[in-house]
Design an enzyme around this catalytic site. Structure first.
Site, mmCIF file in Angstrom:
data_model
loop_
_atom_site.group_PDB
_atom_site.id
_atom_site.type_symbol
_atom_site.label_atom_id
_atom_site.label_comp_id
_atom_site.label_asym_id
_atom_site.label_seq_id
_atom_site.Cartn_x
_atom_site.Cartn_y
_atom_site.Cartn_z
ATOM 1 N N ASP A 105 0.765 -1.245 0.000
ATOM 2 C CA ASP A 105 0.000 0.000 0.000
ATOM 3 C C ASP A 105 0.801 1.304 0.000
ATOM 4 O O ASP A 105 0.563 2.178 -0.804
ATOM 5 C CB ASP A 105 -0.925 0.021 1.220
ATOM 6 N N GLU B 182 1.886 -9.528 11.246
ATOM 7 C CA GLU B 182 1.726 -9.086 9.867
ATOM 8 C C GLU B 182 3.102 -8.753 9.266
ATOM 9 O O GLU B 182 3.415 -9.129 8.146
ATOM 10 C CB GLU B 182 0.819 -7.852 9.888
#
Ligand code: 9WN
Length: 502
Positions: free
Chosen positions: A235, A473
């Site tokens: 992102d 993550e």
């Protein structure tokens, strides 16, 4: 629900961690907060001692323990219809997460793995796009389906389930291929389930690749474009900083409240508010184009040919073509896949910077190459296509002292940005941290292209990195600190695959 192999995980189970008061998004037992906050403060002040203390506190588990812990995370995140990407931060299905998750699930039951792929494909748009988010029944994530409005605005979007209006990297054929491999090592039922999955999913995956080729590379350049940083899966990578300067949120950007910042309290680990304004503005632009892929391509203020997505597209097209040949799919479709694969592989190779050898994205709005050094520059190692010397040199760079072999790193795992780069931010999302799932992808590609030793190193080093059992993550590369969401499903899935790898 998943039928798992172990009832007694040696790691503290995900559920009991929650019961004991650890916040699943933060993953930190409350009692430890003061010490960790003090370490954070010391580290922010540049104290090397804080780093040493943090490293010393890292715990490690053996492979069996890790496998049981990973299985436990997948079971715990399974809400029946889908395994959510993460329990609190991402309580829905994400497209490329689902593919990796299904690989992990294959080790717990080939049927359950197939179900995950089928759930995703049931949300495929009529035109062939696989959406980046498939929403479950729970809210808890922003932007939710109301913000996208795809069911009202687009003739192609499904009315149910509700989805976002963009896509993510096409790793799905790679997942189906891997599930088949796992299935063929199992029982006769597993084998049958794996083969049935290929038959059931092949045409949908072909249509997905055709959509990417038609709408994201309309001129047949071989480089697949993205219209939002979220589509890249990386992102806020520095790759997108320049193209995002052209995204200027209008005064009519509807107000919104970020939920991610309530779950990940350290703002340095997530994209900034300015970045979010731009993300949300792009959604407004797409709404105004009714998600028509031709209009979106023509009007969206962000349009970048993504070299990493293109590399994935190339290799996944080959995997799909191989499966198509074996399973008697239409020869014309198999031939198209081969053409797309060859074209994208060549385009990825041609994008390499003449001096650094790193592959580059291309900003289609400004007509310029993006010369920013990130992990995406190693895209040719995903799809192949370089001559043997250039490939060896790129492999040596990836594993050498500027990247995975950097002397400061706790594990020899590629960071998303080199610690020697000006843009390196050790805690910030796609601007430095190590992502186990990306390492798995490189490991898979290394094995496919015959770089067996490099693949084995990535496996061992990533298992070392995630040895704290948080299944985070992403990880701070210098200290190995777990960052972002804990109990992240795709991290658990690829670790499970690596723990049981043969
Ligand atoms: C936006 C789910 C997803 C991953 C992406 C990762 C992150 C979402 C977010 O989480 O993106 O799609 O809210 O930050 O960047 O790669 O698929 O795990």
């Amino acid at each position: 629900m998943i039928a798992g192999p172990s009832d007694q995980p040696a790691l503290l189970s995900a559920r009991s961690r929650q019961e004991r008061g650890a916040d699943p998004a933060i993953g930190r037992p409350h009692g430890a907060a003061t010490t960790i906050d003090a370490l954070d403060a010391a580290e922010a002040a540049g104290s090397p001692a804080a780093r040493i203390v943090r490293r010393a506190f890292r715990r490690t588990y053996d492979v069996t323990d890790l496998a049981m812990g990973a299985a436990d995370v997948l079971r715990s995140n399974d809400i029946g219809t889908m395994v959510t990407a993460a329990p609190a931060l991402y309580p829905h299905m994400w497209s490329w997460d689902a593919a990796f998750i299904s690989i992990g699930l294959a080790h717990l039951g080939v049927d359950r793995a197939g179900q995950e792929i089928r759930t995703l494909l049931a949300a495929q748009w009529a035109d062939g796009m696989i959406p980046h988010i498939v929403y479950g029944d729970r809210g808890g994530y922003f932007p939710g389906p109301g913000r996208w409005g795809t069911a009202e605005l687009s003739a192609s979007a499904p009315q149910a389930p509700l989805t976002s209006g963009i896509c993510q990297p096409p790793v799905h054929a790679i997942a189906v291929g891997r599930i088949l491999e796992v299935a063929r090592r199992g029982s006769a039922e597993d084998r049958a389930a794996g083969e049935q999955l290929v038959r059931d999913s092949w045409d949908a995956l072909y249509r997905w690749h055709a959509w990417l080729s038609q709408y994201r590379d309309p001129d047949g350049t071989g480089l697949i474009a993205v219209v939002h940083g979220w589509e890249s899966g990386m992102d806020n990578s520095p790759r997108w900083d320049q193209p995002y300067t052209a995204v200027v949120p209008g005064p009519d950007l509807p107000p919104y409240v970020r939920l991610d910042r309530e779950l990940v309290r350290d703002g340095a680990e997530r994209p900034t508010d300015l970045e979010y304004d731009r993300y949300l503005w792009l959604i407004e632009e797409m709404r105004r184009a009714s998600y028509d892929p031709v209009k979106v391509y023509d009007t969206c203020s962000f349009l970048v040919a993504d070299v990493f997505v293109s590399a994935i597209f190339a290799v996944a097209s080959d995997v799909l073509a191989d499966l198509g040949e074996e399973f008697g799919q239409p020869a014309a479709h198999v031939a198209e896949l081969r053409t797309w694969a060859a074209r994208s592989r060549a385009a990825v190779a041609a994008s390499c910077h003449p001096e650094t050898g790193l592959a580059r994205d291309f900003d289609r709005r400004t007509g310029q190459w993006i010369d920013v050094e990130t992990l995406a520059g190693f895209a040719p190692l995903i799809c192949g296509g370089l001559d043997a010397d250039a490939e060896r040199a790129l492999l040596a760079t990836l594993h050498g002292p500027r990247w995975a072999g950097h002397p400061e790193l706790v594990a020899k795992v590629p960071p998303t940005v080199s610690p020697d780069s000006a843009g390196f931010k050790s805690r910030e999302y796609w601007r430095g941290p190590q992502w186990p799932v990306v390492s798995w992808l490189f490991g898979w590609a290394h094995a496919r292209h015959g770089h067996t030793a490099a693949a084995a190193t990535l496996r061992t080093e990533t298992l070392k990195l995630v040895g704290d059992g948080a299944f985070s993550e992403y990880y701070e590369p210098v200290t190995g600190e777990a960052l972002g969401s804990r109990m992240q499903s795709w991290t658990a899935a690829v670790i499970l695959d690596w723990c049981t790898a043969r």
